[in-house]
Design a protein around this motif. Structure first.
Motif, short mmCIF file in Angstrom:
data_model
loop_
_atom_site.label_atom_id
_atom_site.label_comp_id
_atom_site.label_asym_id
_atom_site.label_seq_id
_atom_site.Cartn_x
_atom_site.Cartn_y
_atom_site.Cartn_z
N HIS A 23 0.84 -1.21 0.00
CA HIS A 23 0.00 0.00 0.00
C HIS A 23 0.87 1.25 0.00
CE1 HIS A 23 -3.64 2.30 0.51
NE2 HIS A 23 -3.23 2.82 1.64
N SER A 24 1.93 1.25 0.80
CA SER A 24 2.84 2.40 0.86
C SER A 24 3.45 2.69 -0.51
CB SER A 24 3.97 2.14 1.87
OG SER A 24 3.48 2.11 3.19
N LEU A 25 3.91 1.65 -1.17
CA LEU A 25 4.56 1.85 -2.46
C LEU A 25 3.56 2.22 -3.56
CD1 LEU A 25 7.19 -1.05 -2.37
CD2 LEU A 25 7.54 1.39 -1.90
N ASN A 26 2.34 1.70 -3.47
CA ASN A 26 1.32 2.07 -4.46
C ASN A 26 0.93 3.54 -4.36
OD1 ASN A 26 1.15 -0.47 -5.62
ND2 ASN A 26 -0.53 -1.14 -4.31
N LEU A 27 1.00 4.08 -3.14
CA LEU A 27 0.65 5.48 -2.93
C LEU A 27 1.83 6.43 -3.14
CD1 LEU A 27 -1.53 5.25 0.32
CD2 LEU A 27 -2.34 5.56 -2.03
N ALA A 28 3.01 5.89 -3.29
CA ALA A 28 4.23 6.69 -3.32
C ALA A 28 4.31 7.58 -4.55
CB ALA A 28 5.45 5.79 -3.26
N ARG A 29 4.91 8.73 -4.35
CA ARG A 29 5.12 9.66 -5.46
C ARG A 29 6.03 9.04 -6.51
NH1 ARG A 29 8.98 13.78 -5.74
NH2 ARG A 29 9.46 13.46 -3.54
N ARG A 30 6.98 8.22 -6.07
CA ARG A 30 7.93 7.58 -6.98
C ARG A 30 7.63 6.09 -7.15
NH1 ARG A 30 13.86 10.36 -5.91
NH2 ARG A 30 13.15 12.54 -5.94
N ARG A 31 6.37 5.75 -7.15
CA ARG A 31 6.00 4.32 -7.19
C ARG A 31 6.52 3.61 -8.44
NH1 ARG A 31 1.53 7.43 -7.48
NH2 ARG A 31 0.34 7.49 -9.44
N ASP A 32 6.70 4.35 -9.53
CA ASP A 32 7.18 3.72 -10.76
C ASP A 32 8.62 3.25 -10.65
OD1 ASP A 32 4.73 4.20 -11.91
OD2 ASP A 32 5.37 6.06 -12.90
N GLN A 33 9.33 3.68 -9.61
CA GLN A 33 10.72 3.29 -9.43
C GLN A 33 10.87 2.02 -8.58
OE1 GLN A 33 13.11 6.58 -8.03
NE2 GLN A 33 12.18 8.03 -9.47
N PHE A 34 9.74 1.47 -8.11
CA PHE A 34 9.77 0.31 -7.23
C PHE A 34 9.00 -0.86 -7.85
CE2 PHE A 34 10.52 3.90 -4.49
CZ PHE A 34 11.47 3.44 -3.60
N GLU A 35 9.55 -2.04 -7.67
CA GLU A 35 8.85 -3.28 -8.02
C GLU A 35 8.91 -4.20 -6.81
OE1 GLU A 35 9.04 -7.05 -11.16
OE2 GLU A 35 10.53 -5.43 -11.25
N LEU A 36 7.76 -4.51 -6.25
CA LEU A 36 7.70 -5.32 -5.04
C LEU A 36 7.54 -6.79 -5.41
CD1 LEU A 36 7.51 -5.50 -1.94
CD2 LEU A 36 5.04 -5.17 -2.17
N CYS A 37 8.50 -7.60 -5.00
CA CYS A 37 8.45 -9.04 -5.22
C CYS A 37 8.38 -9.74 -3.86
CB CYS A 37 9.69 -9.52 -5.99
SG CYS A 37 9.87 -8.76 -7.62
N GLN A 38 7.47 -10.69 -3.73
CA GLN A 38 7.26 -11.39 -2.46
C GLN A 38 7.56 -12.87 -2.59
OE1 GLN A 38 3.39 -10.50 -0.75
NE2 GLN A 38 3.31 -8.52 -1.78
N LYS A 39 8.28 -13.39 -1.60
CA LYS A 39 8.56 -14.82 -1.52
C LYS A 39 8.16 -15.29 -0.12
CE LYS A 39 10.47 -15.08 -5.61
NZ LYS A 39 9.83 -15.83 -6.71
N TRP A 40 7.25 -16.27 -0.06
CA TRP A 40 6.71 -16.74 1.21
C TRP A 40 7.26 -18.12 1.56
CZ3 TRP A 40 3.36 -13.81 4.23
CH2 TRP A 40 2.89 -12.62 3.64
N ALA A 41 7.21 -18.42 2.87
CA ALA A 41 7.66 -19.73 3.36
C ALA A 41 9.06 -20.06 2.83
CB ALA A 41 6.67 -20.82 2.97
#
Length: 223
Positions: A23-41
């Motif tokens: 949510h923080s990164l989606n709302l960020a002014r520079r959101r286009d500079q971030f790619e969130l990758c998640q790895k679980w377990a």
């Protein structure tokens, strides 16, 4: 983001933490500079493959910590196992050209942070147990700041301030270690402007580790 909550350890609110970071990164002014990758377990092989294939600039670990014994990841059947600080430092050191910052959002992770800080410039660990609420609030504010264009040091400070603004007791728990590359010196930073009494306040936020003794801590096993 790498997350582990083995089936025989206390449940953590990792899903909420991931949601708040996203949510923080989606709302960020520079959101286009971030790619969130998640790895679980995550298991040890998952750590290595994620670093090879994703080549992240920021590595965020969420889960249990056990002091000198290491961070808690999962084995092949989903049970808890430790990953040593030296093994983790060696792995991250191999990817030092890509990795800029490591955040260990787990209790008693300072030992691992110190080992990693000899390889990576910015490393954040926790000096003691930290409650779920505090850990989530710190992560949320940290990524809010990065998304707004602040550097790692300022993002760290704002994360600590966010904990204090909520009246939670753990604002002095996160510690930032900075490697001065030219001299190979480690510079430490903690939220000293937060009142010292916050280290001793009580809270109804459950710790991410049930044992406050870092020297003998281990994951709490459940049936």
């Amino acid at each position: 983001v790498l997350a582990a909550n083995p089936r025989n350890t206390d449940r953590l609110r990792l899903d909420e933490e991931m949601r708040e970071i996203e949510h923080s990164l989606n709302l960020a002014r520079r959101r286009d500079q971030f790619e969130l990758c998640q790895k679980w377990a995550v298991r040890s092989d998952d750590l290595r493959r994620a670093l090879m294939n994703l080549k992240p600039q920021i590595i965020h670990f969420s889960g249990h910590g056990a002091g000198a014994k290491g961070l808690v990841i999962e084995d092949e059947i989903g049970a808890a196992r430790f990953i040593s600080e030296q093994g983790l430092a060696n792995l991250l050191g191999f990817f030092r050209k890509e990795v800029e910052c490591v955040l260990l959002n787990a209790c008693y992770s300072e030992a691992q942070a110190r080992a990693i800080s000899h390889e990576i410039k910015y490393v954040i660990g926790m000096t003691q147990a930290i409650g779920d609420k505090s850990a989530i609030k710190f992560a949320t504010a940290f990524y809010d700041a990065l998304g707004a264009g602040y550097g790692y040091e300022d993002a760290f400070r704002l994360g600590c301030i966010a904990i204090d603004l909520e009246g939670l007791p753990s604002s002095a728990t996160p510690k930032l270690l900075i490697r001065e590359s030219s001299k190979q010196l480690i510079r430490e930073s903690s939220k000293q402007l937060i009142r010292e009494s916050s280290r001793h306040s009580s809270s109804n936020s459950p710790p991410r580790h049930s044992n406050s003794d870092a020297s003998s801590s281990k994951p709490t096993m459940t049936n």
